[in-house]
Design a protein around this motif. Structure first.
Motif, mmCIF file in Angstrom:
data_model
loop_
_atom_site.group_PDB
_atom_site.id
_atom_site.type_symbol
_atom_site.label_atom_id
_atom_site.label_comp_id
_atom_site.label_asym_id
_atom_site.label_seq_id
_atom_site.Cartn_x
_atom_site.Cartn_y
_atom_site.Cartn_z
ATOM 1 N N ASN A 235 0.832 -1.203 0.000
ATOM 2 C CA ASN A 235 0.000 0.000 0.000
ATOM 3 C C ASN A 235 0.864 1.250 0.000
ATOM 4 O O ASN A 235 1.674 1.467 0.905
ATOM 5 C CB ASN A 235 -0.910 -0.005 1.236
ATOM 6 C CG ASN A 235 -1.986 1.061 1.163
ATOM 7 O OD1 ASN A 235 -1.710 2.232 0.917
ATOM 8 N ND2 ASN A 235 -3.222 0.659 1.395
ATOM 9 N N ASP A 236 0.699 2.082 -1.035
ATOM 10 C CA ASP A 236 1.490 3.313 -1.150
ATOM 11 C C ASP A 236 0.705 4.558 -0.748
ATOM 12 O O ASP A 236 1.203 5.676 -0.853
ATOM 13 C CB ASP A 236 1.999 3.481 -2.591
ATOM 14 C CG ASP A 236 3.025 2.410 -2.958
ATOM 15 O OD1 ASP A 236 3.786 2.007 -2.062
ATOM 16 O OD2 ASP A 236 3.051 1.981 -4.131
ATOM 17 N N GLU A 237 -0.527 4.373 -0.303
ATOM 18 C CA GLU A 237 -1.376 5.517 0.021
ATOM 19 C C GLU A 237 -1.314 5.900 1.502
ATOM 20 O O GLU A 237 -1.519 7.052 1.857
ATOM 21 C CB GLU A 237 -2.835 5.208 -0.348
ATOM 22 C CG GLU A 237 -3.033 4.800 -1.809
ATOM 23 C CD GLU A 237 -2.572 5.872 -2.782
ATOM 24 O OE1 GLU A 237 -2.811 7.060 -2.502
ATOM 25 O OE2 GLU A 237 -1.972 5.516 -3.811
ATOM 26 N N LYS A 304 -7.617 0.371 13.803
ATOM 27 C CA LYS A 304 -6.943 1.406 13.014
ATOM 28 C C LYS A 304 -6.225 0.794 11.816
ATOM 29 O O LYS A 304 -6.323 1.300 10.691
ATOM 30 C CB LYS A 304 -5.948 2.180 13.885
ATOM 31 C CG LYS A 304 -5.206 3.285 13.124
ATOM 32 C CD LYS A 304 -4.166 3.970 14.003
ATOM 33 C CE LYS A 304 -3.365 4.992 13.195
ATOM 34 N NZ LYS A 304 -2.263 5.598 13.989
ATOM 35 N N PHE A 305 -5.510 -0.302 12.045
ATOM 36 C CA PHE A 305 -4.800 -0.953 10.943
ATOM 37 C C PHE A 305 -5.785 -1.495 9.917
ATOM 38 O O PHE A 305 -5.582 -1.344 8.706
ATOM 39 C CB PHE A 305 -3.904 -2.078 11.456
ATOM 40 C CG PHE A 305 -2.986 -2.641 10.404
ATOM 41 C CD1 PHE A 305 -1.766 -2.048 10.141
ATOM 42 C CD2 PHE A 305 -3.357 -3.752 9.652
ATOM 43 C CE1 PHE A 305 -0.925 -2.546 9.151
ATOM 44 C CE2 PHE A 305 -2.527 -4.259 8.664
ATOM 45 C CZ PHE A 305 -1.303 -3.655 8.416
ATOM 46 N N LYS A 306 -6.857 -2.102 10.393
ATOM 47 C CA LYS A 306 -7.856 -2.663 9.486
ATOM 48 C C LYS A 306 -8.483 -1.576 8.622
ATOM 49 O O LYS A 306 -8.702 -1.763 7.419
ATOM 50 C CB LYS A 306 -8.936 -3.393 10.286
ATOM 51 C CG LYS A 306 -8.435 -4.663 10.967
ATOM 52 C CD LYS A 306 -9.499 -5.315 11.845
ATOM 53 C CE LYS A 306 -10.608 -5.917 11.020
ATOM 54 N NZ LYS A 306 -11.546 -6.702 11.857
ATOM 55 N N GLN A 307 -8.748 -0.439 9.228
ATOM 56 C CA GLN A 307 -9.384 0.653 8.494
ATOM 57 C C GLN A 307 -8.429 1.299 7.497
ATOM 58 O O GLN A 307 -8.779 1.519 6.333
ATOM 59 C CB GLN A 307 -9.882 1.714 9.477
ATOM 60 C CG GLN A 307 -10.597 2.886 8.804
ATOM 61 C CD GLN A 307 -11.157 3.872 9.818
ATOM 62 O OE1 GLN A 307 -11.354 3.540 10.981
ATOM 63 N NE2 GLN A 307 -11.412 5.088 9.377
ATOM 64 N N ASP A 308 -7.207 1.588 7.926
ATOM 65 C CA ASP A 308 -6.253 2.284 7.058
ATOM 66 C C ASP A 308 -5.831 1.436 5.861
ATOM 67 O O ASP A 308 -5.631 1.958 4.759
ATOM 68 C CB ASP A 308 -5.015 2.702 7.849
ATOM 69 C CG ASP A 308 -5.272 3.904 8.754
ATOM 70 O OD1 ASP A 308 -6.432 4.374 8.796
ATOM 71 O OD2 ASP A 308 -4.325 4.371 9.420
ATOM 72 N N PHE A 309 -5.684 0.140 6.073
ATOM 73 C CA PHE A 309 -5.166 -0.729 5.011
ATOM 74 C C PHE A 309 -6.249 -1.584 4.346
ATOM 75 O O PHE A 309 -5.943 -2.350 3.439
ATOM 76 C CB PHE A 309 -4.061 -1.642 5.565
ATOM 77 C CG PHE A 309 -2.766 -0.939 5.821
ATOM 78 C CD1 PHE A 309 -1.808 -0.817 4.822
ATOM 79 C CD2 PHE A 309 -2.496 -0.363 7.053
ATOM 80 C CE1 PHE A 309 -0.613 -0.160 5.048
ATOM 81 C CE2 PHE A 309 -1.310 0.300 7.299
ATOM 82 C CZ PHE A 309 -0.366 0.409 6.294
#
Length: 328
Positions: A235-237, A304-309
């Motif tokens: 993921n680059d975003e 947080k990790f689940k949402q961001d990625f």
């Protein structure tokens, strides 16, 4: 009629991205290396020892860490990412002031040296495997979050926190992104540490006075951790950040023991016994720190990790336990 000469252009094949990994000989690193190769990355393992199993792949090589440091990290030229797994763990040496230098040498100074060189050579990403111990040893049942004030209690947790801060400071004002992951206990088909102790208890067949324990503890199956690391690479975003990563389920100590015993086809008896009396007995035999780990809550919140990625653990805890203990 003139013959026209057709010139076929060879399609350009983009070379695989180069990933540098420390700790590739370890429990997590050896598994992760295979996943990276499967996903078409060129993997270079930095190692102090020669424990890394030889992998028959043109996209895998081993470089001595001392050679890497003496060469001022030139190997990092044109590298995409650094995955830093190597550390002095909380179980490898006793937690006392005499051994503080050992923790600092690996967990802080080595981290600073490697990451400094990575940034100097314009690496794009640094992925650092930290620990939930940075947050502390005892959470509420709702779990730790990334914005909680860190409260490490042992030298391992304290030096991992200092390493985190070192990476953040090194990346300040630079284009390199950092992803700091704090997993709880990692389990898989290699049983060491606390999981290894539970397996020994189960195999002993002794009745266990633990049924009154009503806690919750987070775990992460090794393939789920590897998946999270791979998400950081792909993921680059997402921008630099700290994340708690774990399985979706948290279990009580009796639940975990029962699930492992069932998969291992071992008969287990867990009976009721007063927690206060059990605590007093373990304190008498100087085993209170081990009991505290069995009795306390240590829950991580992975939202947080689940949402961001856009990530979900590929394996449920039940499936992870089944894959980890079915061959024992």
């Amino acid at each position: 009629m003139k013959n026209t000469l057709k010139i076929s252009k060879k399609s350009y094949i983009k070379p695989p991205k180069k990933v540098i990994i420390t700790g590739a000989s370890g429990f997590i690193g050896s598994s992760l290396t295979k996943l990276l190769l499967k996903n078409q990355y060129h993997v270079i393992a930095l190692e102090n020892k020669t424990k890394v199993s030889l992998i028959n792949s043109p996209n895998f090589s081993i470089v001595k860490l001392t050679d890497f440091l003496m060469d001022r990290g030139k190997l990092l030229n044109n590298s995409y990412a650094l995955i830093h797994l190597a550390s002095k763990t909380h179980s490898s040496i006793k937690d006392n002031k005499k051994n503080l230098a050992e923790y600092e040498k690996t967990n802080i100074h080595l981290t600073e040296a490697i990451c400094s060189l990575a940034i100097k050579h314009n690496i794009e990403k640094i992925i650092y495997l930290s620990s939930i111990k940075v947050n502390g040893e005892d959470s509420t049942k709702s779990g730790f979050h990334e914005d909680d004030i860190p409260r490490p209690t042992d030298l391992y947790g304290k030096t991992k926190l200092e390493a985190e801060n070192t990476i953040k400071n090194l990346c300040l004002g630079k284009t390199v992104k950092y992803f700091i992951l704090r997993p709880p206990l990692v389990y898989g088909d290699t049983h060491k540490g606390n999981i290894g102790s539970l397996v020994k208890l189960i195999k002993s067949g002794l009745p266990l006075p633990l049924n009154k324990i009503n806690n919750k503890r987070s775990l992460i199956y090794i393939e789920n951790l590897n998946s999270a690391i791979l998400s950081c690479l792909k993921n680059d975003e997402v921008n630099s950040s700290i994340y708690l990563v774990c399985d979706d389920d948290s279990l009580s100590t009796p639940e975990l023991i029962t699930k492992i015993a069932k998969i291992m086809n071992k008969r287990i008896i867990i009976f009721n016994f007063p927690i206060s009396l059990l605590s007093a007995i373990t304190k008498l035999f100087k085993q209170n720190s081990k009991f505290d780990k069995l009795n306390s809550n240590l829950v991580a919140n992975n939202q947080k990790f689940k949402q961001d990625f856009g990530w979900n653990p590929p394996y449920t805890t039940n499936k992870g336990i089944k894959k980890s203990f079915s061959r024992n």
